[in-house]
Design a protein around this motif. Structure first.
Motif, PDB file in Angstrom:
ATOM      1  N   LYS A 172      53.382  11.715   5.000  1.00  0.00           N
ATOM      2  CA  LYS A 172      52.925  11.829   6.270  1.00  0.00           C
ATOM      3  C   LYS A 172      54.034  12.342   7.042  1.00  0.00           C
ATOM      4  O   LYS A 172      55.172  12.238   6.848  1.00  0.00           O
ATOM      5  CB  LYS A 172      52.644  10.548   6.896  1.00  0.00           C
ATOM      6  N   GLU A 218      39.817  13.691   9.833  1.00  0.00           N
ATOM      7  CA  GLU A 218      40.165  12.416  10.254  1.00  0.00           C
ATOM      8  C   GLU A 218      39.446  11.217   9.624  1.00  0.00           C
ATOM      9  O   GLU A 218      39.642  10.088   9.387  1.00  0.00           O
ATOM     10  CB  GLU A 218      40.211  12.030  11.943  1.00  0.00           C
ATOM     11  N   HIS A 273      45.020  11.828   3.487  1.00  0.00           N
ATOM     12  CA  HIS A 273      45.194  10.448   4.208  1.00  0.00           C
ATOM     13  C   HIS A 273      44.353  10.720   5.446  1.00  0.00           C
ATOM     14  O   HIS A 273      45.158  10.779   6.599  1.00  0.00           O
ATOM     15  CB  HIS A 273      46.549  10.236   4.148  1.00  0.00           C
ATOM     16  N   LYS A 275      42.197   8.966   8.756  1.00  0.00           N
ATOM     17  CA  LYS A 275      42.244   7.824   9.497  1.00  0.00           C
ATOM     18  C   LYS A 275      41.029   6.692   8.922  1.00  0.00           C
ATOM     19  O   LYS A 275      41.405   5.565   8.717  1.00  0.00           O
ATOM     20  CB  LYS A 275      41.851   7.869  11.143  1.00  0.00           C
ATOM     21  N   GLY A 294      46.445   6.719   0.413  1.00  0.00           N
ATOM     22  CA  GLY A 294      47.191   6.758   1.538  1.00  0.00           C
ATOM     23  C   GLY A 294      46.336   6.808   2.983  1.00  0.00           C
ATOM     24  O   GLY A 294      46.986   6.855   4.027  1.00  0.00           O
ATOM     25  N   SER A 295      45.020   6.638   2.834  1.00  0.00           N
ATOM     26  CA  SER A 295      44.181   6.581   4.018  1.00  0.00           C
ATOM     27  C   SER A 295      44.638   5.420   5.073  1.00  0.00           C
ATOM     28  O   SER A 295      44.954   4.248   4.249  1.00  0.00           O
ATOM     29  CB  SER A 295      42.632   6.622   3.711  1.00  0.00           C
ATOM     30  N   ASP A 296      44.526   5.675   6.110  1.00  0.00           N
ATOM     31  CA  ASP A 296      44.802   4.412   6.993  1.00  0.00           C
ATOM     32  C   ASP A 296      43.784   3.492   6.843  1.00  0.00           C
ATOM     33  O   ASP A 296      44.311   2.225   6.809  1.00  0.00           O
ATOM     34  CB  ASP A 296      44.534   4.866   8.586  1.00  0.00           C
ATOM     35  N   TYR A 297      42.416   3.429   6.628  1.00  0.00           N
ATOM     36  CA  TYR A 297      41.423   2.517   6.485  1.00  0.00           C
ATOM     37  C   TYR A 297      40.490   3.020   5.437  1.00  0.00           C
ATOM     38  O   TYR A 297      39.960   4.056   5.669  1.00  0.00           O
ATOM     39  CB  TYR A 297      40.852   2.282   7.949  1.00  0.00           C
ATOM     40  N   ASP A 314      39.942  -1.608   2.487  1.00  0.00           N
ATOM     41  CA  ASP A 314      40.179  -2.500   3.580  1.00  0.00           C
ATOM     42  C   ASP A 314      38.720  -3.484   3.840  1.00  0.00           C
ATOM     43  O   ASP A 314      38.934  -4.638   4.182  1.00  0.00           O
ATOM     44  CB  ASP A 314      40.517  -1.794   4.887  1.00  0.00           C
TER      45      ASP A 314
END
Length: 331
Positions: A172, A218, A273, A275, A294-297, A314
């Motif tokens: 990132k 995103e 990656h 959001k 590596g994705s946020d969610y 998640d």
């Protein structure tokens, strides 16, 4: 042990066809700064190939990102990428400045340039890395998937410069500024008499690459083998459109002919990656997860409650995508 004759980190600053610095350079730059600290605060430098006068457009970007030195080659013959020209000049530069580490983005261009340079320098190259670090002996420890993605191997290079390529979106970008009084150094373009074996005649961008911009998306909705057929993937596309997401696919789905390879996510596809990453009918084999973990969610929808994808998700939904997606679309 580190070689006393070699010092610093050099990064290739690739220009896109639109003449922007490719984002993978900034990803590598932030990682290189971390490595530089572990090496005792060595310089982090860049090399760029441009046409005459164009370097001025990039100076602020290099300064704002804290690059110590920028080595630039200016020549009209460098307008389009050339394996022969770029690799020869890169090798010339490395021979003069002797960096300890040379990093190149694993773009189509980087994957062509890096092996040519490493061969000419008689040094090793670890390709398509997903991790970079400095070990206790001060060596570059480059991590990449191996054995078809079944294992992650950390590889050391015995020769200098230690070379590695890293796929876009693995690291990132740090958005904070770190202004430096960057030194810009013009380098001689010694390519007289060289024969250019490949000439670019025309460039056409495919429709798929325009509408499936996975690199900057995103929200990504990815379909796997669990979608079964073309109707399943059409349902996935309708769901993606309803939430403004970009469509991705696993290798299995691509091999089934359900999606084009340009939207494949995973070890042999793109690393992303976003959001939000929604995996629909995706089992979660390491060959795929290495490209999206590596994705946020991460949201996973799968009828198999024991599917590996739930281990990194998640939020997990156990159920049939053909029943769940229509409800999502309606909502």
């Amino acid at each position: 042990m580190p070689n006393a004759e070699n010092s610093g980190i050099l990064i290739y600053a690739q220009l896109t066809r639109e003449k922007y610095i490719h984002t993978v350079f900034y990803e590598l730059l932030d990682k290189a700064k971390e490595l530089a600290k572990k090496l005792g605060g060595v310089d982090v430098c860049a090399v760029i190939f441009t046409t005459p006068g164009l370097i001025d457009e990039y100076k602020e970007s290099f300064k704002n990102k804290g690059v110590n030195k920028v080595y630039y080659f200016e020549d009209e013959r460098l307008k389009d990428y050339s394996t022969e020209y770029y690799s020869k000049l890169m090798v010339d530069l490395v021979g003069v400045i002797k960096p300890e580490i040379l990093l190149i983005g694993a773009t189509n261009q980087g994957r062509d340039l890096a092996p040519r340079v490493s061969s000419a320098l008689h040094t090793g190259l670890t390709a398509d890395c997903t991790g970079l670090d400095i070990n206790e002996k001060g060596q570059l420890a480059a991590t990449r998937p191996t054995f078809g993605g079944q294992l992650m191997a950390t590889i050391l290079c015995k020769t200098y410069p230690q070379m590695a390529t890293v796929r876009p979106n693995v690291f990132k970008i740090d958005q904070s500024g770190n202004f430096y009084e960057t030194e810009f150094i013009s380098c001689p373009v010694n390519i007289e008499g060289m024969k250019k074996h490949v000439e670019l005649l025309e460039f056409k961008k495919t429709v798929d690459s325009v509408i499936n911009d996975l690199d900057s998306a995103e929200v990504i909705v990815t379909g796997g083998k669990g979608l079964k057929n073309e109707q399943g993937f059409e349902l996935l596309r309708r769901f993606a459109n309803s939430i403004g997401a970009t469509v991705g696919a696993t290798r299995g789905a691509v091999e089934m002919g359900l999606a084009p390879s340009c939207i494949q996510v995973g070890q042999t596809g793109k690393t992303v990656h976003p959001k939000v990453y929604i995996a629909c009918g995706v089992s979660g084999a390491i060959q795929h997860t290495v490209g999206m973990e590596g994705s946020d969610y991460i949201i996973a929808i799968n009828s198999d409650e024991n599917a590996p994808i739930f281990e990194i998700a998640d939020c997990g939904i156990v159920g049939d995508v053909f029943e769940i997606l229509p409800h999502f679309i309606k909502k």
